[in-house]
Design a protein around this motif. Sequence first.
Motif, PDB file in Angstrom:
ATOM      1  N   PHE A 275     -37.826  -6.668  18.673  1.00  0.00           N
ATOM      2  CA  PHE A 275     -38.992  -7.175  17.557  1.00  0.00           C
ATOM      3  C   PHE A 275     -38.615  -8.429  17.078  1.00  0.00           C
ATOM      4  N   VAL A 276     -39.699  -9.352  16.862  1.00  0.00           N
ATOM      5  CA  VAL A 276     -39.775 -10.482  16.087  1.00  0.00           C
ATOM      6  C   VAL A 276     -40.179 -10.595  14.881  1.00  0.00           C
ATOM      7  N   THR A 277     -39.814 -11.133  13.916  1.00  0.00           N
ATOM      8  CA  THR A 277     -40.528 -11.050  12.579  1.00  0.00           C
ATOM      9  C   THR A 277     -41.610 -12.274  12.550  1.00  0.00           C
ATOM     10  N   GLU A 278     -41.553 -13.027  13.410  1.00  0.00           N
ATOM     11  CA  GLU A 278     -42.560 -14.157  13.655  1.00  0.00           C
ATOM     12  C   GLU A 278     -42.590 -14.568  15.069  1.00  0.00           C
ATOM     13  N   PRO A 279     -43.792 -14.776  15.718  1.00  0.00           N
ATOM     14  CA  PRO A 279     -43.799 -15.108  17.092  1.00  0.00           C
ATOM     15  C   PRO A 279     -43.228 -16.666  17.429  1.00  0.00           C
ATOM     16  N   VAL A 280     -42.308 -16.949  16.752  1.00  0.00           N
ATOM     17  CA  VAL A 280     -41.422 -18.304  17.196  1.00  0.00           C
ATOM     18  C   VAL A 280     -40.599 -18.111  18.545  1.00  0.00           C
ATOM     19  N   PRO A 281     -39.996 -16.984  18.836  1.00  0.00           N
ATOM     20  CA  PRO A 281     -38.948 -16.796  19.979  1.00  0.00           C
ATOM     21  C   PRO A 281     -39.653 -16.023  21.285  1.00  0.00           C
ATOM     22  N   VAL A 282     -41.026 -15.974  21.178  1.00  0.00           N
ATOM     23  CA  VAL A 282     -41.550 -15.035  21.953  1.00  0.00           C
ATOM     24  C   VAL A 282     -41.405 -15.443  23.395  1.00  0.00           C
ATOM     25  N   TYR A 283     -41.549 -16.627  23.605  1.00  0.00           N
ATOM     26  CA  TYR A 283     -41.429 -17.217  25.258  1.00  0.00           C
ATOM     27  C   TYR A 283     -40.076 -16.829  25.527  1.00  0.00           C
ATOM     28  N   LEU A 284     -38.970 -17.189  24.854  1.00  0.00           N
ATOM     29  CA  LEU A 284     -37.557 -17.168  25.136  1.00  0.00           C
ATOM     30  C   LEU A 284     -37.332 -15.515  25.323  1.00  0.00           C
ATOM     31  N   VAL A 285     -38.125 -14.734  24.539  1.00  0.00           N
ATOM     32  CA  VAL A 285     -37.750 -13.261  24.628  1.00  0.00           C
ATOM     33  C   VAL A 285     -38.318 -12.747  26.100  1.00  0.00           C
ATOM     34  N   ALA A 286     -39.398 -13.307  26.480  1.00  0.00           N
ATOM     35  CA  ALA A 286     -40.047 -12.989  27.631  1.00  0.00           C
ATOM     36  C   ALA A 286     -39.304 -13.355  28.871  1.00  0.00           C
ATOM     37  N   ALA A 287     -38.809 -14.671  28.867  1.00  0.00           N
ATOM     38  CA  ALA A 287     -38.006 -15.103  29.887  1.00  0.00           C
ATOM     39  C   ALA A 287     -36.730 -14.264  29.931  1.00  0.00           C
ATOM     40  N   ALA A 288     -36.085 -13.677  28.944  1.00  0.00           N
ATOM     41  CA  ALA A 288     -35.242 -12.677  29.105  1.00  0.00           C
ATOM     42  C   ALA A 288     -35.489 -11.519  29.617  1.00  0.00           C
ATOM     43  N   GLY A 289     -36.683 -11.197  30.043  1.00  0.00           N
ATOM     44  CA  GLY A 289     -37.046 -10.056  30.418  1.00  0.00           C
ATOM     45  C   GLY A 289     -37.341  -8.872  29.259  1.00  0.00           C
ATOM     46  N   LEU A 290     -37.197  -9.334  28.241  1.00  0.00           N
ATOM     47  CA  LEU A 290     -37.452  -8.201  27.170  1.00  0.00           C
ATOM     48  C   LEU A 290     -38.872  -8.133  26.842  1.00  0.00           C
ATOM     49  N   VAL A 291     -39.260  -6.902  26.274  1.00  0.00           N
ATOM     50  CA  VAL A 291     -40.796  -6.488  25.974  1.00  0.00           C
ATOM     51  C   VAL A 291     -40.740  -6.796  24.528  1.00  0.00           C
ATOM     52  N   ASP A 292     -41.819  -7.453  24.023  1.00  0.00           N
ATOM     53  CA  ASP A 292     -41.876  -7.562  22.520  1.00  0.00           C
ATOM     54  C   ASP A 292     -42.836  -6.266  21.848  1.00  0.00           C
ATOM     55  N   ARG A 293     -41.942  -5.579  21.283  1.00  0.00           N
ATOM     56  CA  ARG A 293     -42.578  -4.553  20.601  1.00  0.00           C
ATOM     57  C   ARG A 293     -43.365  -4.870  19.223  1.00  0.00           C
ATOM     58  N   THR A 294     -43.409  -5.805  18.638  1.00  0.00           N
ATOM     59  CA  THR A 294     -43.833  -6.141  17.304  1.00  0.00           C
ATOM     60  C   THR A 294     -45.455  -6.007  17.125  1.00  0.00           C
ATOM     61  N   PRO A 295     -45.893  -5.340  16.243  1.00  0.00           N
ATOM     62  CA  PRO A 295     -47.257  -5.565  16.148  1.00  0.00           C
ATOM     63  C   PRO A 295     -47.648  -6.543  15.787  1.00  0.00           C
ATOM     64  N   ALA A 296     -48.886  -7.076  16.653  1.00  0.00           N
ATOM     65  CA  ALA A 296     -49.053  -8.338  16.319  1.00  0.00           C
ATOM     66  C   ALA A 296     -49.464  -8.717  14.897  1.00  0.00           C
ATOM     67  N   ALA A 297     -50.345  -7.742  14.300  1.00  0.00           N
ATOM     68  CA  ALA A 297     -50.563  -8.034  12.908  1.00  0.00           C
ATOM     69  C   ALA A 297     -49.546  -8.473  11.966  1.00  0.00           C
TER      70      ALA A 297
END
Length: 321
Positions: free
Chosen positions: A213-235
Amino acid sequence: MTRKSLIVVALAAASVLALAGCAGGATAPDDDTLQVVASTSVYGQIAEEIGGDAVSVTSIVSSLSQDPHSYEASARDQLAVQRADLIIENGGGYDSFLDALIEASGSAAPVITAAEFSHDWPENAGHDEAEATGDHDHDHVGHEHVEGFNEHVWYDPHAMTHLAEAIAADLTELRPEDAAQFEANLAEFESGIAGLESELTAIAAAHAGEGAFVTEPVPVYLVAAAGLVDRTPAAFSEAVEEGQDVAPATLLEALAIIDSGEVAVLIANAQTGGAETTQTIDAAEAAGVPVVEFTETLPDGTTYIEWMQDNIHALAAALDS
């Protein structure tokens, strides 16, 4: 008149005073180094790594207290852009103040746009590795905001490899006699990136498919590269990034996701916050979900590689806790 036009007019007027000696102490370079201007210290530091002692770098946003989204450029900044031999921006609407500076100054320096090296950049969709990253030009088309595109591309180490390659290529074109230095520095930087990617691969091997869960989309690329799934509601993350209130229904959805057991780590932006962000952090701590904080800009006295290493190590430690 649009806000951008007002900025351009104001900067043009201010530059007259600055050139007359009222630019807060800005002076013309007194050596023959290549003048590189970067929108933020993230890109300035990478330019320093590649250019070495052949470059003098000015990073316009260089403090953790400054927000590139809302930065107000100064006459001193415009002077730096006027004198630049090379300009590096993020693009994607992240650092639009630099576009106003380029327009106001009339700079003809080549501009490297980091966003264009992301595989998520619209023009790269469907292209293979070489096509998506190998056609570097200076038409400066990547500065506009693109709906749905995550502009925080510096959190993608792979994209930064190609940015560094572009910097080395442009510096070589500007200063051919230093080509060997740029090539050696690029090789060292790429070795550092390879180390980051190896650590991310190790995290993915152990935690692929786990939720973040990311409070802002800042680290999303790193999260994806680590094989994790972003569960944060986009809104949710979009509202926080834009400084808007999170809708009650969206907040309830976010809290339910955190409490569901589907989230292995919560990542917060250490430089921003709000009531809704605090609520998600409290919910994560109550649910036993580890919380880590990443910054949006480069901490003082840290290289890009060191910064990303610290982030990756913090993420790994949280997931292994």
